[in-house]
Design a protein around this motif. Structure first.
Motif, PDB file in Angstrom:
ATOM      1  N   MET A   1       2.525   6.556  -6.864  1.00 24.30           N
ATOM      2  CA  MET A   1       1.479   7.335  -7.535  1.00 24.30           C
ATOM      3  C   MET A   1       1.624   8.816  -7.211  1.00 24.30           C
ATOM      4  SD  MET A   1      -0.935   6.937  -9.590  1.00 24.30           S
ATOM      5  CE  MET A   1      -2.221   7.935 -10.262  1.00 24.30           C
ATOM      6  N   SER A   2       1.929   9.126  -5.966  1.00 22.54           N
ATOM      7  CA  SER A   2       2.144  10.532  -5.585  1.00 22.54           C
ATOM      8  C   SER A   2       3.344  11.111  -6.312  1.00 22.54           C
ATOM      9  CB  SER A   2       2.357  10.634  -4.073  1.00 22.54           C
ATOM     10  OG  SER A   2       1.222  10.178  -3.383  1.00 22.54           O
ATOM     11  N   LEU A   3       4.422  10.348  -6.401  1.00 17.97           N
ATOM     12  CA  LEU A   3       5.611  10.807  -7.129  1.00 17.97           C
ATOM     13  C   LEU A   3       5.288  11.016  -8.602  1.00 17.97           C
ATOM     14  CD1 LEU A   3       8.681  11.372  -7.096  1.00 17.97           C
ATOM     15  CD2 LEU A   3       8.995   8.945  -7.654  1.00 17.97           C
TER      16      LEU A   3
ATOM     17  N   ARG B   1      -1.747  19.209 -10.805  1.00 20.18           N
ATOM     18  CA  ARG B   1      -1.181  18.219  -9.877  1.00 20.18           C
ATOM     19  C   ARG B   1      -2.013  18.153  -8.592  1.00 20.18           C
ATOM     20  NH1 ARG B   1       4.434  20.559  -9.881  1.00 20.18           N
ATOM     21  NH2 ARG B   1       4.842  20.494 -12.090  1.00 20.18           N
ATOM     22  N   GLY B   2      -2.438  19.313  -8.095  1.00 20.03           N
ATOM     23  CA  GLY B   2      -3.273  19.352  -6.893  1.00 20.03           C
ATOM     24  C   GLY B   2      -4.600  18.648  -7.114  1.00 20.03           C
ATOM     25  N   PHE B   3      -5.195  18.860  -8.281  1.00 18.69           N
ATOM     26  CA  PHE B   3      -6.455  18.206  -8.607  1.00 18.69           C
ATOM     27  C   PHE B   3      -6.278  16.689  -8.649  1.00 18.69           C
ATOM     28  CE2 PHE B   3      -9.466  16.532 -11.742  1.00 18.69           C
ATOM     29  CZ  PHE B   3     -10.661  16.931 -11.163  1.00 18.69           C
ATOM     30  N   LEU B   4      -5.221  16.219  -9.298  1.00 17.93           N
ATOM     31  CA  LEU B   4      -4.960  14.783  -9.357  1.00 17.93           C
ATOM     32  C   LEU B   4      -4.635  14.215  -7.974  1.00 17.93           C
ATOM     33  CD1 LEU B   4      -2.886  14.609 -12.655  1.00 17.93           C
ATOM     34  CD2 LEU B   4      -5.246  13.865 -12.308  1.00 17.93           C
ATOM     35  N   GLY B   5      -3.923  14.987  -7.166  1.00 16.34           N
ATOM     36  CA  GLY B   5      -3.612  14.555  -5.802  1.00 16.34           C
ATOM     37  C   GLY B   5      -4.870  14.420  -4.963  1.00 16.34           C
ATOM     38  N   MET B   6      -5.802  15.372  -5.106  1.00 21.04           N
ATOM     39  CA  MET B   6      -7.077  15.262  -4.384  1.00 21.04           C
ATOM     40  C   MET B   6      -7.851  14.042  -4.858  1.00 21.04           C
ATOM     41  SD  MET B   6      -8.532  19.165  -3.838  1.00 21.04           S
ATOM     42  CE  MET B   6      -9.396  19.075  -5.368  1.00 21.04           C
ATOM     43  N   GLY B   7      -7.818  13.793  -6.156  1.00 20.04           N
ATOM     44  CA  GLY B   7      -8.491  12.597  -6.685  1.00 20.04           C
ATOM     45  C   GLY B   7      -7.893  11.324  -6.111  1.00 20.04           C
TER      46      GLY B   7
ATOM     47  N   PHE C   1       0.830  -1.206   0.000  1.00 16.63           N
ATOM     48  CA  PHE C   1       0.000   0.000   0.000  1.00 16.63           C
ATOM     49  C   PHE C   1       0.867   1.259   0.000  1.00 16.63           C
ATOM     50  CE2 PHE C   1      -2.144   3.364   2.439  1.00 16.63           C
ATOM     51  CZ  PHE C   1      -3.230   3.575   1.620  1.00 16.63           C
ATOM     52  N   LEU C   2       1.865   1.291   0.862  1.00 17.91           N
ATOM     53  CA  LEU C   2       2.737   2.472   0.938  1.00 17.91           C
ATOM     54  C   LEU C   2       3.523   2.683  -0.348  1.00 17.91           C
ATOM     55  CD1 LEU C   2       4.038   2.182   4.599  1.00 17.91           C
ATOM     56  CD2 LEU C   2       2.351   3.784   3.690  1.00 17.91           C
ATOM     57  N   ILE C   3       4.016   1.615  -0.946  1.00 19.87           N
ATOM     58  CA  ILE C   3       4.757   1.750  -2.206  1.00 19.87           C
ATOM     59  C   ILE C   3       3.849   2.277  -3.309  1.00 19.87           C
ATOM     60  CG2 ILE C   3       5.887   0.435  -4.054  1.00 19.87           C
ATOM     61  CD1 ILE C   3       7.153  -1.291  -1.863  1.00 19.87           C
ATOM     62  N   SER C   4       2.651   1.698  -3.432  1.00 23.54           N
ATOM     63  CA  SER C   4       1.750   2.150  -4.494  1.00 23.54           C
ATOM     64  C   SER C   4       1.323   3.602  -4.283  1.00 23.54           C
ATOM     65  CB  SER C   4       0.522   1.244  -4.588  1.00 23.54           C
ATOM     66  OG  SER C   4      -0.267   1.353  -3.423  1.00 23.54           O
ATOM     67  N   LEU C   5       1.040   3.980  -3.042  1.00 22.81           N
ATOM     68  CA  LEU C   5       0.659   5.361  -2.757  1.00 22.81           C
ATOM     69  C   LEU C   5       1.826   6.308  -3.020  1.00 22.81           C
ATOM     70  CD1 LEU C   5      -1.594   7.196  -1.700  1.00 22.81           C
ATOM     71  CD2 LEU C   5      -0.711   6.808   0.598  1.00 22.81           C
ATOM     72  N   GLY C   6       3.021   5.917  -2.601  1.00 25.56           N
ATOM     73  CA  GLY C   6       4.198   6.758  -2.815  1.00 25.56           C
ATOM     74  C   GLY C   6       4.540   6.929  -4.281  1.00 25.56           C
TER      75      GLY C   6
END
Length: 92
Positions: free
Chosen positions: A28-30, A42-48, A21-26
């Motif tokens: 995707m955020s990167l 980027r903010g919009f995608l991050g909120m999504g 979970f942490l790897i996939s979240l990290g």
């Protein structure tokens, strides 16, 4: 009456799930951060991403709670049935 068995995951499985979970979240955020677009995109995608992750967690908790409730109802039904059968058992 038999008691219901509790399913327990191993420590290795819990560790694997948390790390995945942490790897996939990290990653995707990167990936969102490194996109060659404006900051507001980027903010919009991050909120999504945030809302997708949070709604997934809420969905899994809700499904688990529903499953546990059904197990309890079935356990109570079985106990009532066994009690009725025991009460009406023919004694020699």
């Amino acid at each position: 009456m038999e008691t219901p068995q509790l399913q327990q995951d191993s420590a290795a499985w819990r560790f694997f799930v948390q790390v995945a979970f942490l790897i996939s979240l990290g990653l995707m955020s990167l990936g969102i951060w490194e996109l060659p677009v404006n900051l507001w995109i980027r903010g919009f995608l991050g909120m999504g991403l945030f809302f997708t992750v949070s709604s997934t967690i809420v969905l899994t908790k809700t499904m688990r709670d529903e499953h546990e409730a059904q197990k309890l109802i079935k356990c109570l039904t079985n106990a009532k049935t066994e009690k009725m059968l025991h009460d009406y058992e023919i004694k020699p």
